[in-house]
Scaffold this motif. Structure first.
Motif, PDB file in Angstrom:
ATOM      1  N   ASP A  22      56.789  38.968  45.223  1.00 26.15           N
ATOM      2  CA  ASP A  22      57.300  38.187  46.332  1.00 26.15           C
ATOM      3  C   ASP A  22      58.718  38.643  46.640  1.00 26.15           C
ATOM      4  O   ASP A  22      59.510  38.905  45.745  1.00 26.15           O
ATOM      5  CB  ASP A  22      57.295  36.710  45.944  1.00 26.15           C
ATOM      6  CG  ASP A  22      57.734  35.825  47.061  1.00 26.15           C
ATOM      7  OD1 ASP A  22      58.934  35.531  47.115  1.00 26.15           O
ATOM      8  OD2 ASP A  22      56.880  35.440  47.871  1.00 26.15           O
ATOM      9  N   THR A  58      50.258  30.130  43.625  1.00 24.11           N
ATOM     10  CA  THR A  58      51.270  30.960  44.256  1.00 24.11           C
ATOM     11  C   THR A  58      51.720  32.086  43.333  1.00 24.11           C
ATOM     12  O   THR A  58      51.947  33.224  43.780  1.00 24.11           O
ATOM     13  CB  THR A  58      52.487  30.109  44.662  1.00 24.11           C
ATOM     14  OG1 THR A  58      52.044  29.023  45.476  1.00 24.11           O
ATOM     15  CG2 THR A  58      53.487  30.938  45.449  1.00 24.11           C
ATOM     16  N   GLY A  94      49.324  34.927  43.476  1.00 25.72           N
ATOM     17  CA  GLY A  94      49.503  35.694  44.702  1.00 25.72           C
ATOM     18  C   GLY A  94      50.760  36.542  44.686  1.00 25.72           C
ATOM     19  O   GLY A  94      50.797  37.620  45.276  1.00 25.72           O
ATOM     20  N   ASP A  95      51.801  36.079  43.999  1.00 23.54           N
ATOM     21  CA  ASP A  95      53.045  36.830  43.920  1.00 23.54           C
ATOM     22  C   ASP A  95      52.903  38.087  43.069  1.00 23.54           C
ATOM     23  O   ASP A  95      53.466  39.139  43.381  1.00 23.54           O
ATOM     24  CB  ASP A  95      54.159  35.970  43.302  1.00 23.54           C
ATOM     25  CG  ASP A  95      54.634  34.879  44.229  1.00 23.54           C
ATOM     26  OD1 ASP A  95      54.379  34.989  45.439  1.00 23.54           O
ATOM     27  OD2 ASP A  95      55.257  33.919  43.745  1.00 23.54           O
ATOM     28  N   SER A 129      47.583  41.771  43.327  1.00 27.56           N
ATOM     29  CA  SER A 129      47.095  42.095  44.665  1.00 27.56           C
ATOM     30  C   SER A 129      45.686  42.651  44.567  1.00 27.56           C
ATOM     31  O   SER A 129      45.236  43.059  43.489  1.00 27.56           O
ATOM     32  CB  SER A 129      48.020  43.119  45.339  1.00 27.56           C
ATOM     33  OG  SER A 129      48.014  44.341  44.613  1.00 27.56           O
ATOM     34  N   ARG A 164      43.919  40.337  42.004  1.00 31.74           N
ATOM     35  CA  ARG A 164      44.260  38.988  42.453  1.00 31.74           C
ATOM     36  C   ARG A 164      42.992  38.140  42.577  1.00 31.74           C
ATOM     37  O   ARG A 164      42.963  36.990  42.128  1.00 31.74           O
ATOM     38  CB  ARG A 164      44.980  39.040  43.799  1.00 31.74           C
ATOM     39  CG  ARG A 164      45.294  37.656  44.377  1.00 31.74           C
ATOM     40  CD  ARG A 164      45.868  37.758  45.772  1.00 31.74           C
ATOM     41  NE  ARG A 164      47.140  38.461  45.772  1.00 31.74           N
ATOM     42  CZ  ARG A 164      47.796  38.797  46.881  1.00 31.74           C
ATOM     43  NH1 ARG A 164      47.272  38.517  48.068  1.00 31.74           N
ATOM     44  NH2 ARG A 164      48.942  39.435  46.803  1.00 31.74           N
ATOM     45  N   ASN A 165      41.954  38.702  43.184  1.00 32.19           N
ATOM     46  CA  ASN A 165      40.706  37.963  43.334  1.00 32.19           C
ATOM     47  C   ASN A 165      40.097  37.621  41.984  1.00 32.19           C
ATOM     48  O   ASN A 165      39.546  36.525  41.783  1.00 32.19           O
ATOM     49  CB  ASN A 165      39.713  38.782  44.164  1.00 32.19           C
ATOM     50  CG  ASN A 165      40.163  38.969  45.600  1.00 32.19           C
ATOM     51  OD1 ASN A 165      40.945  38.169  46.115  1.00 32.19           O
ATOM     52  ND2 ASN A 165      39.695  40.024  46.245  1.00 32.19           N
ATOM     53  N   LEU A 214      42.208  34.797  40.377  1.00 33.72           N
ATOM     54  CA  LEU A 214      41.942  33.540  41.078  1.00 33.72           C
ATOM     55  C   LEU A 214      40.551  33.003  40.742  1.00 33.72           C
ATOM     56  O   LEU A 214      40.356  31.797  40.591  1.00 33.72           O
ATOM     57  CB  LEU A 214      42.080  33.735  42.583  1.00 33.72           C
ATOM     58  CG  LEU A 214      43.511  33.905  43.116  1.00 33.72           C
ATOM     59  CD1 LEU A 214      43.490  34.211  44.604  1.00 33.72           C
ATOM     60  CD2 LEU A 214      44.338  32.649  42.848  1.00 33.72           C
TER      61      LEU A 214
END
Length: 272
Positions: free
Chosen positions: A10, A139, A142-143, A146, A150-151, A154
């Protein structure tokens, strides 16, 4: 180089990325996120099977006892947008660590609440802390990560959340069979998680170009658009129906109509 996985950091927090070959499950950030996410379902599923017992303990009505769930989730949903904005402003780590300790203190103190009113206030405070957990964990992922990583993270995060939501009603029913206040002691588990997060999460560098009322006013204006209002309203309605129709009303129905024990109530909620 740190252990916080792969991805673009971020801009405000400048978390350095790691090589693509890094295993994300060894990331300290992922470990903190998953532990925090596992605690989140303690808020409602753990307490729901105990509602009939809490009603009888404090000699209140079904409607009053159900406020122990409503106060928790309603406060969290209402302030979630502001929590996200605060996290953007002062940093994810500060919000997450503070939320973990507040979650533990408010939840643990509920075990010693001298009155129903005091218990209700503590539940509202805990719901505020829970909003910080939900917002910052997602968050942070996500920071730090990628793309496919990331998927993947998550996805595991959602699986952990679902697992906790499935198991905690049964655990809550078993603990309340010991005493009405025993389930609330489980919230103290957030203390070691908070200490772990404070130790291993990187301290971000946050830009501070605006301050105080000016920043808050701008943040509130950013929420006042049609898309944000629609998404926010949808989330609120979904939470209201879920917790109002299932988690809140069902324990009283099962207790009154079928004389089920808290453990069996927890099993039914899990099955539902």
């Amino acid at each position: 180089m740190n252990e916080d996985g792969v991805g673009e950091a971020d801009v405000a927090e400048s978390v350095p990325p790691e090589p693509a070959a890094r295993v994300p499950w060894r990331s300290r950030t992922v470990q903190v996120v998953l532990l925090s996410t596992l605690l989140a379902p303690l808020g409602v599923p753990l307490v729901a099977p105990a509602l009939p017992v809490l009603r009888d303990t404090f000699a209140v009505s079904d409607a009053q006892a159900s406020l122990l769930v409503s106060a928790y989730f309603a406060v969290g949903v209402v302030i979630s947008p502001l929590v996200g904005l605060i996290a953007d402003r002062i940093g994810r780590k500060r919000v997450l660590v503070t939320s973990l300790f507040a979650f533990a203190v408010a939840g643990g103190a509920a075990a010693f609440a001298p009155s129903f009113e005091a218990l209700l206030v503590l539940r509202a405070l805990q719901g505020t802390a829970a909003a910080g957990l939900f917002i910052t964990t997602v968050t942070l992922v996500g920071d730090v990560f990628s793309g496919a990583q990331r998927n993947a993270v998550l996805g595991v995060n959602i699986a952990v959340l679902s697992t906790g939501a499935a198991l905690f009603p049964i655990l809550g029913g078993a603990l309340v069979a010991i005493s009405w206040n025993v389930p609330f002691l489980l919230y103290l588990l957030a203390v070691p998680v908070g200490l772990f997060a404070a130790r291993v999460l990187p301290e971000p560098d946050v830009e501070r170009e605006t301050h105080g009322v000016t920043y808050l006013a701008g943040a509130l204006r950013s929420l006042a658009n049609r898309e944000a209002a629609l998404l926010y309203g949808t989330a609120f309605t979904t939470e209201l129906l879920t917790f109002g129709a299932l988690v809140t009303a069902l324990p009283f129905l099962l207790s009154a109509e079928f004389a089920l024990t808290p453990v069996l109530i927890g099993l039914v909620i899990t099955a539902g």
